[in-house]
Design a protein around this motif. Sequence first.
Motif, mmCIF file in Angstrom:
data_model
loop_
_atom_site.group_PDB
_atom_site.id
_atom_site.type_symbol
_atom_site.label_atom_id
_atom_site.label_comp_id
_atom_site.label_asym_id
_atom_site.label_seq_id
_atom_site.Cartn_x
_atom_site.Cartn_y
_atom_site.Cartn_z
ATOM 1 N N THR A 12 2.426 2.019 -8.320
ATOM 2 C CA THR A 12 2.468 3.515 -8.810
ATOM 3 C C THR A 12 3.833 4.038 -9.003
ATOM 4 O O THR A 12 3.884 4.579 -10.002
ATOM 5 N N ALA B 269 4.179 9.731 -6.225
ATOM 6 C CA ALA B 269 4.138 8.774 -7.483
ATOM 7 C C ALA B 269 3.026 9.275 -8.508
ATOM 8 O O ALA B 269 2.705 8.909 -9.386
ATOM 9 N N ASP C 229 2.079 14.731 -1.160
ATOM 10 C CA ASP C 229 1.111 15.563 -1.994
ATOM 11 C C ASP C 229 -0.123 15.780 -1.224
ATOM 12 O O ASP C 229 -0.583 14.995 -0.164
ATOM 13 N N GLY D 11 0.886 -1.333 0.112
ATOM 14 C CA GLY D 11 0.112 -0.066 -0.092
ATOM 15 C C GLY D 11 0.795 1.432 0.166
ATOM 16 O O GLY D 11 0.415 2.235 -0.226
ATOM 17 N N LYS E 5 4.452 0.918 -4.014
ATOM 18 C CA LYS E 5 5.349 0.613 -5.083
ATOM 19 C C LYS E 5 4.742 0.423 -6.693
ATOM 20 O O LYS E 5 5.747 0.997 -7.445
HETATM 21 P P1 GDP Z 1 1.784 -1.174 -3.419
HETATM 22 O O1 GDP Z 1 0.902 -2.032 -2.732
HETATM 23 O O2 GDP Z 1 2.822 -0.566 -2.698
HETATM 24 O O3 GDP Z 1 2.015 -1.472 -5.025
HETATM 25 O O4 GDP Z 1 0.875 -0.007 -3.809
HETATM 26 P P2 GDP Z 1 0.097 0.651 -4.726
HETATM 27 O O5 GDP Z 1 1.046 1.456 -5.789
HETATM 28 O O6 GDP Z 1 -0.789 -0.316 -5.242
HETATM 29 O O7 GDP Z 1 -0.706 2.181 -4.211
HETATM 30 C C1 GDP Z 1 -1.463 1.828 -2.888
HETATM 31 C C2 GDP Z 1 -2.400 3.026 -2.789
HETATM 32 O O8 GDP Z 1 -1.578 4.295 -2.588
HETATM 33 C C3 GDP Z 1 -3.333 3.291 -4.142
HETATM 34 O O9 GDP Z 1 -4.563 3.734 -3.716
HETATM 35 C C4 GDP Z 1 -2.587 4.396 -4.869
HETATM 36 O O10 GDP Z 1 -3.358 5.322 -5.598
HETATM 37 C C5 GDP Z 1 -2.008 5.314 -3.599
HETATM 38 N N1 GDP Z 1 -0.710 6.091 -3.955
HETATM 39 C C6 GDP Z 1 0.289 5.703 -4.606
HETATM 40 N N2 GDP Z 1 1.039 6.465 -4.667
HETATM 41 C C7 GDP Z 1 0.605 7.713 -4.291
HETATM 42 C C8 GDP Z 1 0.936 8.888 -4.248
HETATM 43 O O11 GDP Z 1 2.228 9.499 -4.580
HETATM 44 N N3 GDP Z 1 0.177 9.854 -3.638
HETATM 45 C C9 GDP Z 1 -0.957 9.446 -2.875
HETATM 46 N N4 GDP Z 1 -1.709 10.320 -2.479
HETATM 47 N N5 GDP Z 1 -1.335 8.164 -3.222
HETATM 48 C C10 GDP Z 1 -0.727 7.520 -3.807
#
Ligand code: GDP
Length: 337
Positions: A72, A243, A206, A67, A70
């Motif tokens: 993104t 991201a 952000d 979450g 990563k």
């Molecule tokens: P992962 O599990 O680490 O791969 O995380 P994800 O990339 O799936 O992102 C998890 C959540 O965080 C999603 O709802 C994204 O839209 C949100 N998210 C990712 N990067 C950012 C960011 O830079 N800013 C914000 N506000 N939300 C983000």
Amino acid sequence: MTTAGKKERIEMLAAAVVAGDRRALAQAITLIESTRADHRDDAARLVDLLLAQAGGSFRLGISGPPGVGKSTFIERFGLHLIGQGHRVAVLAVDPSSRVSGGSILGDKTRMPELARNDAAFIRPSPAGDTLGGVARRTREALIACEAAGFDVVIVETVGVGQSETAVAELTDAFLLLLQPGSGDELQGIKRGVMELADLLVVNKTDGALRAAALQAAAEYGAALGLLRPTRPGWTPAVMTCSALTGEGIAEIRAALERYRTILGSDGTIARLRAEQNRHWLKSELADALIERLRADPRVAEAITRLEEEVGAGRRTPLSAAREILAALGLKDWPETG
Ligand code: GDP
């Protein structure tokens, strides 16, 4: 199939990978991931052939808790690199998928734009029986990607504290993604994992999260002050990014470029690769020996029984290991220490 035909087929597959044929690359990785004994032989031959064309990429490990952003981040960062003329492969290692029954990482829908881009290749690394096994296949897949001409290979792992060390050992640089949260920012991230990081990046800097992210970055920075340089000439830094908006991505790329220049200039990367290769040899040897041990019925019985006794605290691992070797007929131990 005859041995000669097989040999030819592997040579053709290697040539197709080197020519940049994506289907051949996917097929090569499938072979690398196979646990069938005859496939292992073919994969070993294939990787030997590809090795001559490999070694040219920047290998970047990326980890962080679920979450944190990563996928993104990798999508945004990968597209940025492609915009600068690079070709980017993403290998996702997910040690927890053994439990969940499917890989939660590397799913193409997690990085839709990158997945559609011709200059990108995304591939999940499936669950293995051991972390060592996952790391071994990822290492070989990495070599295949390099041979196919990808000059940046990102190895992603979910930050649950198991796989980071293995990934850090596979890569040139290790980037840990963090996010703002409430309370003690350092909670949930093991110090040992932080110590592996060459770069710490607080994502989600952000909107409403901005102030909290900057605060988190300051706290990590203070904690990091207590850490050692990860490489000669390089002290890990804390950076921030979004991201989502892309803010800070170019700066992270620039920092990694500086890191690479510093490490490349004094031969550190070459030494690191040599060290990684020796480590690889040792772990292959250990895996092969254990496989052979388990294949011997006398020993297999002893291993099962002794694992139980060691687990229950009735035997020390050293005495159990000696008994296993004795079961194999290896009674005379060379004196150590
Ligand atoms: P992962 O599990 O680490 O791969 O995380 P994800 O990339 O799936 O992102 C998890 C959540 O965080 C999603 O709802 C994204 O839209 C949100 N998210 C990712 N990067 C950012 C960011 O830079 N800013 C914000 N506000 N939300 C983000």
